[in-house]
Design an enzyme around this catalytic site. Structure first.
Site, PDB file in Angstrom:
ATOM      1  N   ASN A 110       0.814  -1.218   0.000  1.00 14.20           N
ATOM      2  CA  ASN A 110       0.000   0.000   0.000  1.00 14.20           C
ATOM      3  C   ASN A 110       0.850   1.272   0.000  1.00 14.20           C
ATOM      4  O   ASN A 110       0.572   2.216  -0.748  1.00 14.20           O
ATOM      5  CB  ASN A 110      -0.958  -0.004   1.196  1.00 14.20           C
ATOM      6  CG  ASN A 110      -1.919  -1.177   1.136  1.00 14.20           C
ATOM      7  OD1 ASN A 110      -1.985  -1.879   0.132  1.00 14.20           O
ATOM      8  ND2 ASN A 110      -2.664  -1.399   2.218  1.00 14.20           N
ATOM      9  N   THR A 155     -14.279  38.566 -31.566  1.00 11.08           N
ATOM     10  CA  THR A 155     -15.126  38.127 -30.458  1.00 11.08           C
ATOM     11  C   THR A 155     -16.339  37.518 -31.138  1.00 11.08           C
ATOM     12  O   THR A 155     -16.752  37.988 -32.216  1.00 11.08           O
ATOM     13  CB  THR A 155     -15.557  39.277 -29.523  1.00 11.08           C
ATOM     14  OG1 THR A 155     -16.418  40.142 -30.241  1.00 11.08           O
ATOM     15  CG2 THR A 155     -14.363  40.069 -29.002  1.00 11.08           C
ATOM     16  N   SER A 277      -6.272  13.182 -48.799  1.00 11.93           N
ATOM     17  CA  SER A 277      -7.481  12.372 -48.829  1.00 11.93           C
ATOM     18  C   SER A 277      -7.270  11.195 -49.768  1.00 11.93           C
ATOM     19  O   SER A 277      -6.538  11.290 -50.750  1.00 11.93           O
ATOM     20  CB  SER A 277      -8.645  13.235 -49.319  1.00 11.93           C
ATOM     21  OG  SER A 277      -9.653  12.425 -49.871  1.00 11.93           O
ATOM     22  N   LYS A 283      -7.182  17.671 -51.609  1.00 10.11           N
ATOM     23  CA  LYS A 283      -7.273  17.943 -50.174  1.00 10.11           C
ATOM     24  C   LYS A 283      -5.942  17.959 -49.454  1.00 10.11           C
ATOM     25  O   LYS A 283      -5.029  17.202 -49.767  1.00 10.11           O
ATOM     26  CB  LYS A 283      -8.152  16.876 -49.519  1.00 10.11           C
ATOM     27  CG  LYS A 283      -9.615  16.981 -49.936  1.00 10.11           C
ATOM     28  CD  LYS A 283     -10.374  17.935 -49.076  1.00 10.11           C
ATOM     29  CE  LYS A 283     -10.764  17.229 -47.787  1.00 10.11           C
ATOM     30  NZ  LYS A 283     -11.429  18.135 -46.879  1.00 10.11           N
ATOM     31  N   ASN A 285      -5.378  18.090 -45.346  1.00 10.06           N
ATOM     32  CA  ASN A 285      -6.146  18.151 -44.096  1.00 10.06           C
ATOM     33  C   ASN A 285      -5.261  18.359 -42.867  1.00 10.06           C
ATOM     34  O   ASN A 285      -4.191  17.774 -42.770  1.00 10.06           O
ATOM     35  CB  ASN A 285      -6.938  16.851 -43.913  1.00 10.06           C
ATOM     36  CG  ASN A 285      -7.951  16.630 -45.021  1.00 10.06           C
ATOM     37  OD1 ASN A 285      -8.554  17.574 -45.515  1.00 10.06           O
ATOM     38  ND2 ASN A 285      -8.121  15.376 -45.418  1.00 10.06           N
ATOM     39  N   GLN A 322      -6.094   0.434  -7.525  1.00  7.91           N
ATOM     40  CA  GLN A 322      -5.172  -0.129  -8.528  1.00  7.91           C
ATOM     41  C   GLN A 322      -5.441   0.470  -9.921  1.00  7.91           C
ATOM     42  O   GLN A 322      -4.547   0.578 -10.750  1.00  7.91           O
ATOM     43  CB  GLN A 322      -5.340  -1.647  -8.567  1.00  7.91           C
ATOM     44  CG  GLN A 322      -4.537  -2.351  -9.634  1.00  7.91           C
ATOM     45  CD  GLN A 322      -4.477  -3.851  -9.391  1.00  7.91           C
ATOM     46  OE1 GLN A 322      -3.877  -4.307  -8.437  1.00  7.91           O
ATOM     47  NE2 GLN A 322      -5.148  -4.617 -10.236  1.00  7.91           N
TER      48      GLN A 322
HETATM   49  N1  ARG Z   1      -1.322  -3.620  -7.420  1.00  6.41           N
HETATM   50  C1  ARG Z   1      -1.793  -2.888  -6.294  1.00  6.41           C
HETATM   51  C2  ARG Z   1      -2.175  -1.460  -6.737  1.00  6.41           C
HETATM   52  O1  ARG Z   1      -1.767  -1.080  -7.758  1.00  6.41           O
HETATM   53  C3  ARG Z   1      -0.751  -2.783  -5.241  1.00  6.41           C
HETATM   54  C4  ARG Z   1      -1.285  -2.628  -3.859  1.00  6.41           C
HETATM   55  C5  ARG Z   1      -1.989  -3.856  -3.498  1.00  6.41           C
HETATM   56  N2  ARG Z   1      -2.330  -3.854  -2.104  1.00  6.41           N
HETATM   57  C6  ARG Z   1      -3.174  -4.765  -1.618  1.00  6.41           C
HETATM   58  N3  ARG Z   1      -3.417  -4.706  -0.365  1.00  6.41           N
HETATM   59  N4  ARG Z   1      -3.763  -5.640  -2.376  1.00  6.41           N
HETATM   60  O2  ARG Z   1      -2.897  -0.764  -6.055  1.00  6.41           O
END
Ligand code: ARG
Length: 457
Positions: A110, A155, A277, A283, A285, A322
Site C-alpha cells: 500500500n 469576439t 485524402s 485535399k 487536411n 489499482q
Molecule cells: N497492485 C496494487 C495497486 O496497484 C498494489 C497494492 C496492493 N495492495 C493490496 N493490499 N492488495 O494498487
C-alpha cells in the site's frame, strides 16, 4: 505458484481471479521506480539494523541485477505475481534466496505503490514542465518573427478590432505560463514521501523515513499513515492540471484548423504535418491539429475516471485504487505527445501576412476607434457609440467603408469630426493607439516579449 498470502488460504486462487485482478500488464511501467524505492528501503533497513547489513547489500545487488535484466528486455513478467511489486520481489528471492524475503520488512504494497506512483509523476511532471517551456519559447520566437503583422481580432468569431498577430501569439504564451505554474505547484503535493506508512498504521520497526526520503530526493514526508496510503489527490490534481493544459492546446488546434481553411487563408501548415485524402486529390487536411483537439477529450475522461474511482472510497487502501494508474499513464502519454508534436509543427506554419493584414481593416474593425475619437473630443461614450453605429449603418447601406466616405458627409453625423479622423480609422494606427498595459500596441507587445524572454532563460 505460491502466493505470499498462502499461509492463511486452503484453496488456490481461481485462474479467472488472477486474470481479473492482475495489474502487471500495465504497472510494469513502474519497474524503475519500484526498484529505486526498494533499494532506498533496503539501505534504510540495513542502516537501522532492522536486517543484517550483509542482507541489505545482497538485496541492493540483486535489485540492481533485476533492473539490468528488465532494461535489456530479458525479464519475464508473470501475471500470477499480480503486480510489479510482487514480480520484482519474487525475482529477487529467486536470485538471492532468504535475504530477498526480508525486503518487505516494515513495508506494505500500500505504501509501496503510493511511493512508485509519486516517483513516476515527479519525473513526468518535470518533463512536462520543460516541454511547456519549449513551447512558450516557440511562441515568443514566432511573435518576434511576425512583429508588425496585423490581423483581425475576434469576439463571437466576428471581426472585432485589429490586433497584432504577435499579440495573439503571446496570448498562448500567457496560458502556457499559467499551465507551467500549475504543474510546478502540483509538483509540491506530488513531492511527498509515503513509505513507512506500511499497510495503514505505520510500523513497530525503528525505521528512518527521513533517510529514505533523502535518498529518493523527496522534499517532504507524509504526516499521517492512514492518509498517505489513501491519498491520490496528487494524481487527481495532475490530471486536472493536464486537462486545463489540453483545453488550451485544443483552442490553439481549433484556430490552426480554422485559419488554414480556404475561408480564412491565414496560415498554411507544412505538408509534413498534414495529410491528404484517399478520394479527393486536392485535399490537404490538418489532421495533427484535429487530433490535438480530439485527444483533449480523453484527458478530461481520465480526470473524471480518477475522481469517480476515488469518490466515496472509505479509508484507507482499497483495491479499486489499482485502477488509478491507467488514466494517469494515458494522460502523461497524451500530454507529452501533444506538446511534443506542437513543438515540431508550429515552426512549420506559414502565416499569410498580407491576407491577415488586409482583413484586419475590413468589417468596420476600427469603428471602436471612431467612437473613442468622439469620446476624446468630449462626447459621452454612449452617444459616441450610437453616432458611430449610424456611420456604420450608412456605410453598410451604401456598400462602402468609413475611410471612403468624404469628410463633409462624416461631419453631418457629428461636428466633432475633422480631417484627423482618417488616421483613426486606419488599422495600423488603431493598433498603435492601444498602449494600455497588456494592450495590442507594438510597444506593449514588445514589452511582453522582452519580459518573457528574460523569464524563460
Ligand atoms: N497492485 C496494487 C495497486 O496497484 C498494489 C497494492 C496492493 N495492495 C493490496 N493490499 N492488495 O494498487
Amino acid at each position: 505458484m505460491k502466493k505470499p498470502w498462502a499461509g492463511r488460504f486452503r484453496n488456490r486462487t481461481a485462474a479467472s481471479t488472477e486474470a481479473f485482478t492482475e495489474s502487471i500488464s500495465f504497472d510494469k511501467r513502474l519497474w524503475r521506480h519500484d526498484i529505486q524505492g526498494s533499494i532506498a528501503h533496503a539501505r534504510m533497513l540495513g542502516k537501522q539494523k532492522i536486517i543484517p547489513s550483509a542482507d541489505a547489500q545482497a538485496i541492493v545487488r540483486g535489485l540492481t541485477g533485476i533492473a539490468a535484466e528488465i532494461e535489456a528486455g530479458r525479464f519475464r513478467f508473470k501475471a500470477e505475481y499480480e503486480d510489479i511489486h510482487m514480480n520484482i520481489e519474487a525475482a529477487l528471492t529467486d536470485r538471492i534466496g532468504t535475504a530477498g524475503k526480508k525486503l518487505h520488512t516494515a513495508r506494505s504494497r500500500n505504501d509501496q505503490v503510493a511511493l512508485d506512483l509519486r516517483l513516476f509523476l515527479k519525473e513526468e511532471t518535470s518533463t512536462i514542465i520543460s516541454l511547456i517551456k519549449e513551447l512558450q519559447k516557440l511562441f515568443i520566437r514566432l511573435a518576434e518573427d511576425h512583429s508588425g503583422v496585423l490581423m483581425p481580432g475576434y469576439t463571437h468569431l466576428q471581426r472585432a478590432q485589429p490586433v497584432l498577430l504577435s499579440h495573439h501569439l503571446m496570448a498562448y504564451n500567457e496560458m502556457l505560463q499559467r499551465d507551467r505554474e500549475r504543474f510546478s505547484d502540483c509538483l509540491k503535493r506530488i513531492d511527498v514521501m509515503p513509505l513507512g506508512s506500511c499497510a495503514l498504521a505505520g510500523t513497530s520497526f525503528p525505521i528512518d523515513r527521513e533517510y529514505v526520503a533523502k535518498q529518493l530526493g523527496f522534499s517532504a514526508i507524509s504526516g499521517n499513515s492512514i492518509d498517505a496510503v489513501s491519498d491520490r489527490d496528487f494524481a487527481a490534481e495532475f490530471l486536472s492540471v493536464s486537462a486545463v493544459l489540453m483545453m488550451h492546446l485544443s483552442r490553439l488546434a481549433e484556430e490552426l484548423i480554422l485559419w488554414s481553411t480556404e475561408e480564412f487563408r491565414f496560415i498554411e501548415i507544412s505538408d509534413r504535418f498534414t495529410t491528404g485524402s484517399s478520394i479527393m486529390p486536392q485535399k490537404k487536411n490538418p489532421d495533427v491539429a484535429e487530433l490535438l483537439r480530439g485527444k483533449t477529450g480523453r484527458t478530461y475522461g481520465n480526470l473524471l475516471t480518477l475522481l469517480t474511482l476515488l469518490k466515496g472510497l472509505p479509508l484507507a487502501y482499497n483495491r479499486d485504487m489499482q485502477e488509478d494508474k491507467l488514466p494517469v499513464f494515458d494522460t502523461v502519454d497524451t500530454v507529452k505527445s501533444c506538446v511534443g508534436i506542437l513543438c515540431e509543427m508550429l515552426p512549420e506554419v506559414t502565416f499569410n501576412r498580407s491576407r491577415m493584414g488586409t482583413t484586419a481593416g475590413e468589417g468596420f474593425s476600427t469603428a471602436t476607434d471612431l467612437a473613442e475619437y468622439l469620446a476624446k473630443k468630449g462626447m459621452p461614450f454612449r452617444e459616441a457609440h450610437e453616432v458611430t453605429g449610424k456611420v456604420v449603418r450608412y456605410c453598410i447601406d451604401r456598400k462602402t467603408v468609413i475611410s471612403a466616405v468624404d469628410l463633409k458627409t462624416l461631419q453631418s453625423f457629428s461636428n466633432l469630426i475633422s480631417a484627423d479622423i482618417f488616421k483613426v480609422v486606419d488599422p495600423a494606427d488603431s493598433v498603435k493607439m492601444r498602449r494600455s498595459f497588456g494592450g495590442t500596441s507594438p510597444a506593449e507587445v514588445s514589452r511582453q516579449i522582452r519580459r518573457y524572454k528574460k523569464l524563460l532563460t
